[in-house]
Enzyme design. Structure first.
Site, PDB file in Angstrom:
ATOM      1  N   ARG A   1       0.905  -1.063   0.017  1.00 56.43           N
ATOM      2  CA  ARG A   1      -0.036  -0.073   0.127  1.00 56.43           C
ATOM      3  C   ARG A   1       0.944   1.173   0.017  1.00 56.43           C
ATOM      4  NH1 ARG A   1      -2.913  -3.226   3.696  1.00 56.43           N
ATOM      5  NH2 ARG A   1      -4.513  -4.321   2.726  1.00 56.43           N
TER       6      ARG A   1
ATOM      7  N   HIS B   1      -1.193  14.392 -28.524  1.00 58.67           N
ATOM      8  CA  HIS B   1      -1.567  13.175 -28.143  1.00 58.67           C
ATOM      9  C   HIS B   1      -2.204  12.373 -29.090  1.00 58.67           C
ATOM     10  CE1 HIS B   1      -1.395  13.696 -23.478  1.00 58.67           C
ATOM     11  NE2 HIS B   1      -0.347  13.170 -24.065  1.00 58.67           N
TER      12      HIS B   1
ATOM     13  N   LYS C   1       2.530  11.740 -10.916  1.00 60.05           N
ATOM     14  CA  LYS C   1       1.666  10.986 -11.644  1.00 60.05           C
ATOM     15  C   LYS C   1       2.441   9.576 -12.254  1.00 60.05           C
ATOM     16  CE  LYS C   1      -1.323  14.114 -14.054  1.00 60.05           C
ATOM     17  NZ  LYS C   1      -1.692  14.650 -15.306  1.00 60.05           N
TER      18      LYS C   1
ATOM     19  N   ASN D   1      -0.984  21.102 -20.231  1.00 60.80           N
ATOM     20  CA  ASN D   1      -1.364  20.132 -21.239  1.00 60.80           C
ATOM     21  C   ASN D   1      -1.275  20.995 -22.660  1.00 60.80           C
ATOM     22  OD1 ASN D   1      -1.838  17.858 -19.934  1.00 60.80           O
ATOM     23  ND2 ASN D   1      -3.992  18.505 -19.566  1.00 60.80           N
TER      24      ASN D   1
ATOM     25  N   HIS E   1       7.001  11.415 -28.527  1.00 62.34           N
ATOM     26  CA  HIS E   1       6.131  12.330 -27.765  1.00 62.34           C
ATOM     27  C   HIS E   1       6.497  13.696 -27.681  1.00 62.34           C
ATOM     28  CE1 HIS E   1       3.297  13.707 -24.493  1.00 62.34           C
ATOM     29  NE2 HIS E   1       4.475  14.244 -23.816  1.00 62.34           N
TER      30      HIS E   1
ATOM     31  N   GLU F   1       9.358  19.957 -24.553  1.00 60.07           N
ATOM     32  CA  GLU F   1       8.449  20.273 -23.239  1.00 60.07           C
ATOM     33  C   GLU F   1       9.056  21.735 -22.491  1.00 60.07           C
ATOM     34  OE1 GLU F   1       5.897  18.544 -22.357  1.00 60.07           O
ATOM     35  OE2 GLU F   1       6.236  16.665 -23.071  1.00 60.07           O
TER      36      GLU F   1
ATOM     37  N   GLU G   1      -4.873  17.684 -10.227  1.00 62.13           N
ATOM     38  CA  GLU G   1      -5.503  18.290 -11.275  1.00 62.13           C
ATOM     39  C   GLU G   1      -7.121  18.366 -11.353  1.00 62.13           C
ATOM     40  OE1 GLU G   1      -3.822  16.502 -14.795  1.00 62.13           O
ATOM     41  OE2 GLU G   1      -4.935  17.602 -16.181  1.00 62.13           O
TER      42      GLU G   1
ATOM     43  N   ARG H   1      -3.372  22.761 -13.016  1.00 58.73           N
ATOM     44  CA  ARG H   1      -2.369  21.720 -13.677  1.00 58.73           C
ATOM     45  C   ARG H   1      -2.698  21.725 -15.357  1.00 58.73           C
ATOM     46  NH1 ARG H   1       0.207  16.489 -10.472  1.00 58.73           N
ATOM     47  NH2 ARG H   1       1.628  15.880 -12.237  1.00 58.73           N
TER      48      ARG H   1
ATOM     49  N   LYS I   1       7.122  23.357 -12.766  1.00 57.03           N
ATOM     50  CA  LYS I   1       5.976  22.486 -12.674  1.00 57.03           C
ATOM     51  C   LYS I   1       5.821  22.138 -10.946  1.00 57.03           C
ATOM     52  CE  LYS I   1       4.656  17.944 -13.588  1.00 57.03           C
ATOM     53  NZ  LYS I   1       4.920  16.822 -14.402  1.00 57.03           N
TER      54      LYS I   1
ATOM     55  N   HIS J   1      -0.594  19.290 -25.963  1.00 64.82           N
ATOM     56  CA  HIS J   1      -0.858  17.936 -25.751  1.00 64.82           C
ATOM     57  C   HIS J   1      -2.082  17.408 -26.251  1.00 64.82           C
ATOM     58  CE1 HIS J   1       2.878  18.191 -23.457  1.00 64.82           C
ATOM     59  NE2 HIS J   1       2.734  17.023 -22.985  1.00 64.82           N
TER      60      HIS J   1
HETATM   61  N1  LIG Z   1       4.187  11.015 -14.972  1.00 65.17           N
HETATM   62  C1  LIG Z   1       4.229  12.164 -15.779  1.00 65.17           C
HETATM   63  O1  LIG Z   1       3.790  13.209 -15.329  1.00 65.17           O
HETATM   64  C2  LIG Z   1       4.845  12.103 -16.988  1.00 65.17           C
HETATM   65  C3  LIG Z   1       4.761  13.382 -17.751  1.00 65.17           C
HETATM   66  C4  LIG Z   1       5.248  13.384 -19.441  1.00 65.17           C
HETATM   67  C5  LIG Z   1       5.630  12.086 -19.619  1.00 65.17           C
HETATM   68  N2  LIG Z   1       5.428  10.878 -18.982  1.00 65.17           N
HETATM   69  C6  LIG Z   1       5.789   9.370 -19.538  1.00 65.17           C
HETATM   70  O2  LIG Z   1       7.248   9.670 -19.816  1.00 65.17           O
HETATM   71  C7  LIG Z   1       7.465   8.312 -20.942  1.00 65.17           C
HETATM   72  C8  LIG Z   1       8.301   9.229 -21.781  1.00 65.17           C
HETATM   73  O3  LIG Z   1       9.631   9.426 -21.092  1.00 65.17           O
HETATM   74  P1  LIG Z   1      10.964   9.507 -21.870  1.00 65.17           P
HETATM   75  O4  LIG Z   1      10.598  10.530 -22.955  1.00 65.17           O
HETATM   76  O5  LIG Z   1      11.884   9.547 -20.833  1.00 65.17           O
HETATM   77  O6  LIG Z   1      10.932   8.320 -22.569  1.00 65.17           O
HETATM   78  P2  LIG Z   1      11.810   6.861 -22.150  1.00 65.17           P
HETATM   79  O7  LIG Z   1      11.860   6.634 -20.712  1.00 65.17           O
HETATM   80  O8  LIG Z   1      11.348   5.757 -23.149  1.00 65.17           O
HETATM   81  O9  LIG Z   1      13.367   7.148 -22.694  1.00 65.17           O
HETATM   82  C9  LIG Z   1      13.618   7.394 -23.755  1.00 65.17           C
HETATM   83  C10 LIG Z   1      14.896   6.537 -24.437  1.00 65.17           C
HETATM   84  O10 LIG Z   1      16.136   7.128 -23.839  1.00 65.17           O
HETATM   85  C11 LIG Z   1      16.820   6.030 -22.953  1.00 65.17           C
HETATM   86  N3  LIG Z   1      17.541   6.901 -22.059  1.00 65.17           N
HETATM   87  C12 LIG Z   1      17.270   7.038 -20.737  1.00 65.17           C
HETATM   88  N4  LIG Z   1      18.149   7.553 -20.330  1.00 65.17           N
HETATM   89  C13 LIG Z   1      19.338   7.509 -21.004  1.00 65.17           C
HETATM   90  C14 LIG Z   1      20.434   8.115 -21.037  1.00 65.17           C
HETATM   91  N5  LIG Z   1      20.772   9.134 -19.946  1.00 65.17           N
HETATM   92  N6  LIG Z   1      21.312   8.218 -22.086  1.00 65.17           N
HETATM   93  C15 LIG Z   1      21.167   7.231 -23.354  1.00 65.17           C
HETATM   94  N7  LIG Z   1      19.744   6.756 -23.043  1.00 65.17           N
HETATM   95  C16 LIG Z   1      19.109   7.082 -22.150  1.00 65.17           C
HETATM   96  C17 LIG Z   1      15.804   5.141 -22.518  1.00 65.17           C
HETATM   97  O11 LIG Z   1      16.247   3.559 -22.587  1.00 65.17           O
HETATM   98  C18 LIG Z   1      14.800   5.253 -23.923  1.00 65.17           C
HETATM   99  O12 LIG Z   1      15.376   4.129 -24.948  1.00 65.17           O
HETATM  100  C19 LIG Z   1       6.047   8.286 -21.309  1.00 65.17           C
HETATM  101  O13 LIG Z   1       5.561   6.996 -21.131  1.00 65.17           O
HETATM  102  C20 LIG Z   1       5.180   9.244 -20.934  1.00 65.17           C
HETATM  103  O14 LIG Z   1       3.773   8.761 -20.941  1.00 65.17           O
HETATM  104  C21 LIG Z   1       5.008  10.655 -17.722  1.00 65.17           C
HETATM  105 ZN   LIG Z   2       4.462  15.809 -22.588  1.00 68.72          ZN
END
Ligand SMILES: NC(=O)c1ccc[n+]([C@@H]2O[C@H](COP(=O)([O-])OP(=O)(O)OC[C@H]3O[C@@H](n4cnc5c(N)ncnc54)[C@H](O)[C@@H]3O)[C@@H](O)[C@H]2O)c1
Ligand SMILES: [Zn+2]
Length: 364
Positions: A121, A253, A143, A246, A266, A185, A237, A242, A227, A249
């Site tokens: 939990r 999306h 999130k 978006n 993305h 972003e 949100e 918040r 943020k 987005h």
């Molecule tokens: N929780 C939230 O508020 C929130 C906000 C925005 C996005 N997200 C989520 O985040 C995800 C996207 O995140 P992302 O863009 O970081 O993608 P990701 O986590 O897939 O990373 C992108 C790529 O970079 C590689 N990588 C990571 N760190 C590295 C480094 N230091 N050197 C070399 N390669 C590296 C990873 O292995 C991957 O192939 C999505 O699932 C999205 O839904 C969440």
């Molecule tokens: Zn985003």
């Protein structure tokens, strides 16, 4: 080094941004008094590159580590991966004071946060983001979640980390496409909230693209602050605050979904979504015309797409209406009146939305 406090009463935490600060993680964990057994969720590349050092630095503080590697990319945000991580965690949790370190990009951050939220939990977890996108966005705000076949982030929880440690020196191994995606972003934050950051990006985008540490630290620090402020005012949100995050987005999306998450990443989809939103603002007479040119020119300089290619208007609109957020609801768009001034507009006629997207689609 910069410190930002995300104020959420008892669930408040610090976001630390700096270069070469990963080695300080152990002593920061001791200060949090969350235990001495670290379950580190990461991928094999990061483990290979940083695992030995991380283990050594933690061990010097009396912290035992166990690595759990998950496959690369969005595939890891699944119930199956969460279940595998939980099983491994239960096997490691012998002294009953285990905590999680999410060491990776947004995918690992979302997955690890979700695992932390449901195991017993809820156990403490820390975010140590390793992509620009994760440092400026996904690691902050609590999130967490995994995807289902039916859609992204359908299972999840709001669950805040105990610390976010963003070491910008880790970003030097990112490939350029990932840096650009993170920068999309950053442009978003600047456009909705921070004129000074926008000027900075216009003048220093090359330093960020080449991963100059001082430039990265400035940008990650600034975005973390924005943020943190927004999340502190509207954690779940519910108050509309918040929502401005978006920006870009809504259509972004839809573009991602319409390309089945295989075409645009993305950040690229969000760049296009921001262009549609500024176009929409201009059509509605809400956005200053000069702003559209500045946003487009900045995105172009960064190397992000400025025209939607290979997707029809019909596909994008269909994906937009499939989005879980719109079922049975009025549409809602974040527009910008001028740099740093966001505005939420509801119930925009479909024909106007279509026109804005059409004008960003590349002529065939
Ligand atoms: N929780 C939230 O508020 C929130 C906000 C925005 C996005 N997200 C989520 O985040 C995800 C996207 O995140 P992302 O863009 O970081 O993608 P990701 O986590 O897939 O990373 C992108 C790529 O970079 C590689 N990588 C990571 N760190 C590295 C480094 N230091 N050197 C070399 N390669 C590296 C990873 O292995 C991957 O192939 C999505 O699932 C999205 O839904 C969440
Ligand atoms: Zn985003």
């Amino acid at each position: 080094m910069q410190r930002v406090r995300l104020k959420l009463g008892k669930r408040s935490y610090q976001i630390i941004v700096g270069s070469g600060i990963l080695k300080s993680l152990g002593k920061r964990i001791l200060r949090l008094d969350i235990g001495r057994d670290a379950y580190i969720i990461t991928n094999s590349f990061l483990k290979k590159r940083f695992g030995r050092d991380l283990e050594r630095w933690l061990s010097a503080c009396g912290i035992k580590s166990k690595f759990k590697t998950v496959p690369d990319s969005e595939r890891s945000k699944s119930i199956a991966q969460a279940s595998g991580a939980i099983t491994g965690l239960a096997g490691f949790d012998l002294a009953r004071r285990v905590f999680i370190i999410a060491f990776g990009g947004g995918v690992i951050g979302d997955l690890a946060g979700f695992v932390a939220s449901v195991y017993k939990r809820g156990i403490p977890y820390l975010q140590v983001p390793t992509t620009l996108l994760a440092q400026v966005d996904s690691s902050i705000g609590g999130k967490t979640g995994v995807d289902l076949r039916q859609g992204k982030n359908l299972i999840g929880a709001f669950y805040q980390p105990r610390l976010v440690l963003s070491d910008v020196s880790i970003l030097s191994t990112l490939d350029i496409r990932q840096v650009r995606a993170g920068l999309a972003e950053v442009v978003k934050y600047a456009a909705i909230k921070d004129k000074v950051l926008f000027f900075y990006l216009e003048n220093n985008y090359k330093d960020i693209l080449s991963c100059r540490k001082d430039a990265l630290e400035y940008v990650v620090g600034r975005c973390s602050r924005i943020k943190a402020e927004i999340v502190a005012g509207d954690e779940r949100e519910e108050k509309g605050l918040r929502t401005i995050l978006n920006f870009g987005h809504t259509i972004g999306h839809a573009i991602e979904a319409a390309s089945s998450y295989r075409g645009y990443n993305h950040g690229e989809a969000i760049a296009l979504g921001m262009l549609c939103a500024v176009r929409l603002g201009v059509i509605l007479g809400l956005t200053a015309q000069g702003l559209e040119q500045r946003v487009a020119s900045l995105l172009k300089k960064i190397g992000l797409p400025c025209r939607i290619k290979g997707l029809s208007l019909e596909r994008i609109i269909a994906a937009h209406y499939r989005d879980k957020k719109f079922i049975g609801k009025k549409n809602k768009f974040v527009l910008v009146a001028n740099i740093g001034r966001a505005k939420i507009v509801e119930d925009i006629p479909l024909e106007t939305i279509k026109r804005s997207i059409k004008e960003v689609i590349s002529p065939a």
